[in-house]
Design an enzyme around this catalytic site. Structure first.
Site, PDB file in Angstrom:
ATOM      1  N   ASP A 279       0.861  -1.188   0.000  1.00 43.78           N
ATOM      2  CA  ASP A 279       0.000   0.000   0.000  1.00 43.78           C
ATOM      3  C   ASP A 279       0.890   1.228   0.000  1.00 43.78           C
ATOM      4  O   ASP A 279       1.943   1.235   0.649  1.00 43.78           O
ATOM      5  CB  ASP A 279      -0.902   0.010   1.239  1.00 43.78           C
ATOM      6  CG  ASP A 279      -2.006  -1.041   1.164  1.00 43.78           C
ATOM      7  OD1 ASP A 279      -2.355  -1.463   0.057  1.00 43.78           O
ATOM      8  OD2 ASP A 279      -2.523  -1.407   2.231  1.00 43.78           O
TER       9      ASP A 279
ATOM     10  N   ASP B 255      -6.946  -1.717  -4.247  1.00 41.36           N
ATOM     11  CA  ASP B 255      -7.941  -1.367  -3.224  1.00 41.36           C
ATOM     12  C   ASP B 255      -8.960  -0.370  -3.779  1.00 41.36           C
ATOM     13  O   ASP B 255     -10.159  -0.481  -3.521  1.00 41.36           O
ATOM     14  CB  ASP B 255      -7.264  -0.755  -1.996  1.00 41.36           C
ATOM     15  CG  ASP B 255      -6.297  -1.694  -1.311  1.00 41.36           C
ATOM     16  OD1 ASP B 255      -6.439  -2.918  -1.464  1.00 41.36           O
ATOM     17  OD2 ASP B 255      -5.394  -1.188  -0.612  1.00 41.36           O
TER      18      ASP B 255
END
Length: 168
Positions: free
Chosen positions: A120, A138
């Site tokens: 991330d 995501d």
């Protein structure tokens, strides 16, 4: 099982999401060396790139190395179900949603298999409104779920699954 033109559209969306997700992660890892740097201000304080190794699911829930393979297998099973659903659907918005969710899920599976965690890096935490760090996969999952909700609210056509519904 007949693969319809609309199903192929979902698969193309999924593939595009996977490619975009993996290319941005390769750039973050190799091009920017974010793993070594840790944080790069892009538009401070609103947007930064921050290195996060997410061993869980959304918002870091169920984190821990022991969840890696279970989460990967779960994501693959869900993606297979979505791939089948795409062959049964006749609505463009639903097909788009399926493609986005499938691509996002598989993009993160690739990370879990390669690294043992999901990479991330998109960080809006400086805004004080959204404290989480996320990635392209995501984002695709989130957009896909929103599109699924919109499709369920605006669709007047039943989803074509199996036999046609009875008419009264």
């Amino acid at each position: 099982m007949k693969i319809t033109r609309l199903a192929v559209t979902a698969y193309v969306f999924a593939l595009l999401i996977i490619v975009l997700d993996q290319l941005t992660k390769a750039w973050i890892i190799s091009g920017l060396s974010l793993q070594e740097v840790g944080r790069i201000p892009v538009f401070p304080p609103i947007l930064n790139f921050s290195w996060v190794e997410n061993t869980g699911v959304s918002f870091g829930l169920f984190g821990g190395g022991e969840a890696r393979w279970g989460l990967a297998i779960f994501s693959i099973v869900v993606s297979a179900g979505l791939a089948w659903w795409a062959t049964q659907s006749n609505r463009r918005l639903l097909i788009t949603a399926i493609g986005f969710v499938m691509g996002g899920a598989l993009g993160n599976v690739i990370d879990r298999i390669r690294f043992g965690y999901v990479v991330d890096f998109i960080d809006f935490s400086g805004t004080g409104v959204f404290p989480w760090v996320f990635n392209i996969a995501d984002s695709a999952i989130t957009i896909g779920v929103v599109l699924l909700i919109i499709d369920s609210l605006v669709s007047d056509k039943p989803v074509k699954v199996g036999a046609a519904p009875e008419k009264s």
